[in-house]
Scaffold this motif. Structure first.
Motif, mmCIF file in Angstrom:
data_model
loop_
_atom_site.group_PDB
_atom_site.id
_atom_site.type_symbol
_atom_site.label_atom_id
_atom_site.label_comp_id
_atom_site.label_asym_id
_atom_site.label_seq_id
_atom_site.Cartn_x
_atom_site.Cartn_y
_atom_site.Cartn_z
ATOM 1 N N GLY A 169 -34.537 -14.546 11.225
ATOM 2 C CA GLY A 169 -34.498 -14.103 12.337
ATOM 3 C C GLY A 169 -34.029 -12.759 12.451
ATOM 4 N N GLY A 170 -34.248 -11.947 13.689
ATOM 5 C CA GLY A 170 -33.396 -10.703 13.773
ATOM 6 C C GLY A 170 -32.097 -10.741 14.612
ATOM 7 N N PHE A 171 -31.609 -9.572 15.089
ATOM 8 C CA PHE A 171 -30.389 -9.445 15.729
ATOM 9 C C PHE A 171 -30.758 -9.780 17.224
ATOM 10 C CE2 PHE A 171 -27.226 -6.766 17.648
ATOM 11 C CZ PHE A 171 -26.012 -7.377 17.132
ATOM 12 N N HIS A 172 -30.018 -11.027 17.413
ATOM 13 C CA HIS A 172 -30.190 -11.543 18.930
ATOM 14 C C HIS A 172 -31.664 -11.694 19.328
ATOM 15 C CE1 HIS A 172 -25.815 -11.834 19.819
ATOM 16 N NE2 HIS A 172 -25.592 -10.651 19.382
ATOM 17 N N THR A 173 -32.651 -11.707 18.478
ATOM 18 C CA THR A 173 -34.075 -11.856 18.720
ATOM 19 C C THR A 173 -35.047 -12.441 17.753
ATOM 20 O OG1 THR A 173 -35.898 -10.438 19.796
ATOM 21 C CG2 THR A 173 -34.581 -9.748 17.714
ATOM 22 N N LEU A 174 -35.897 -12.858 18.045
ATOM 23 C CA LEU A 174 -37.172 -13.299 17.259
ATOM 24 C C LEU A 174 -38.414 -12.715 17.463
ATOM 25 C CD1 LEU A 174 -36.783 -17.354 17.408
ATOM 26 C CD2 LEU A 174 -35.923 -15.791 15.480
ATOM 27 N N ASP A 175 -38.714 -11.718 16.269
ATOM 28 C CA ASP A 175 -39.927 -10.812 16.655
ATOM 29 C C ASP A 175 -41.097 -11.739 16.305
ATOM 30 O OD1 ASP A 175 -39.678 -10.738 14.160
ATOM 31 O OD2 ASP A 175 -39.166 -8.499 13.719
ATOM 32 N N ALA A 176 -42.247 -10.863 16.444
ATOM 33 C CA ALA A 176 -43.462 -11.750 15.903
ATOM 34 C C ALA A 176 -43.595 -12.017 14.541
ATOM 35 C CB ALA A 176 -44.703 -10.688 16.305
ATOM 36 N N HIS A 177 -42.938 -11.198 13.690
ATOM 37 C CA HIS A 177 -42.777 -11.506 12.254
ATOM 38 C C HIS A 177 -42.017 -12.675 11.935
ATOM 39 C CE1 HIS A 177 -42.454 -10.740 7.921
ATOM 40 N NE2 HIS A 177 -41.162 -11.146 8.274
#
Length: 302
Positions: free
Chosen positions: A134-142
């Motif tokens: 995941g990302g930092f406090h987020t889930l991007d399209a990738h």
């Protein structure tokens, strides 16, 4: 019957011994120039040092395209007597060039399944888990793309999905996606790096899903690892989630290896283990290191 898929074949969960549930023997990323884990001799020495502290198994979370050196893992395992579990999967987009990602765009789940069942590349060495991030406090399209492919591979093989949580964040969003939208059984998900965000409320909420919680990275001293992690582990154990906890060292750079002057894999058993014994008792620590990994990474492979 459930088995853990190692680079030398499937083994009983009961035969893993003491397990480092998240680490790296080989790893290379453009984000860490000059710190690549490439040395066969250093990897062998690190495994020997881990074994001398009582270690029995290392789960390598290095995914597709980041220098796994799959063909070198079986001889390392044979020579050192340490079980090694390899990974398929895909890290954050920043670790890859656009051509690599474009080449995987329509076939990512297919690649994951093939590496779990037929072997990594031409090596014939099987992966034993799917690693995503995941990302930092987020889930991007990738992240959503890779996790969707991981869920497909999980349904096809039963393999566990191990998730890199950036700085320990985003745990609940990951579980909402994997276990909610995509239907992955929670007990097939391992959340990594929870030690880096010592939010005991989020830890408890994640545990209530039924997933595994990995506290991994004692080699990263600038994170809230050694000094806050025992309190987090004790809180989860007191709440009845002791059977969902895992420990790992997550050695990602050459400087962090014990053979290069860092803490490395042995630190997990030499320093972290006794510190945790003081906090939660020897019996729970024994289960976290020996029984829980077999449940987390074992699968009924097709």
């Amino acid at each position: 019957m459930s088995a853990v898929r190692t680079v030398l074949g499937d083994v009983s969960p009961a035969d893993l011994g003491v397990c480092d549930a998240h680490d790296h023997l080989f790893f290379g990323s453009p984000r860490l120039p000059g710190q690549e884990l490439r040395s066969m001799a250093a990897a062998r020495a690190e495994l020997v040092a881990f074994r001398e502290q009582g270690g029995g198994t290392v789960v390598q979370w290095t995914p597709y395209g980041l220098g796994r050196r799959a063909a070198d893992l079986p001889p390392l395992s044979r020579e050192t007597g340490v079980h090694v579990v390899a990974a398929t999967g895909l890290h954050q987009a920043v670790h890859y060039d656009e051509d690599t990602l474009a080449g995987l765009r329509s076939r990512l789940a297919e690649v994951f399944v093939a590496e779990l069942t037929e072997g990594i590349g031409t090596s014939g060495v099987p992966a034993g888990l799917v690693k995503v991030a995941g990302g930092f406090h987020t889930l991007d399209a990738h992240a959503r793309w890779t996790m969707t492919a991981a869920a497909e591979a999980q349904r096809a093989t039963g393999a566990a999905i191990a998730v890199h949580l950036e700085r320990g964040t985003g745990a609940l969003d990951v579980l909402d996606l994997l276990c909610g939208e995509l239907g992955v059984p929670p007990h097939r998900v391992v959340l990594g790096h929870l030690n880096r965000s010592p939010d005991l409320v989020v830890h408890r909420q994640a545990a209530e899903y039924g997933c595994y919680l990995a506290f991994d990275g004692p080699s990263l001293a600038h994170h809230a690892t050694d000094w806050r992690m025992p309190d987090a582990v004790r809180a989860l154990a007191d709440a009845g989630f002791g059977d969902r906890l895992l420990l790992g060292a997550d050695t990602t750079t050459a400087a962090a290896r014990s053979v290069d002057g860092g803490p490395g894999m042995p630190y997990l058993l030499r320093r972290v283990r006794p510190r945790l014994v003081d906090a939660v008792g020897e019996e729970l620590v024994r289960r976290i290191l020996t029984e829980n990994p077999g449940s987390a990474f074992g699968a009924e492979w097709p």
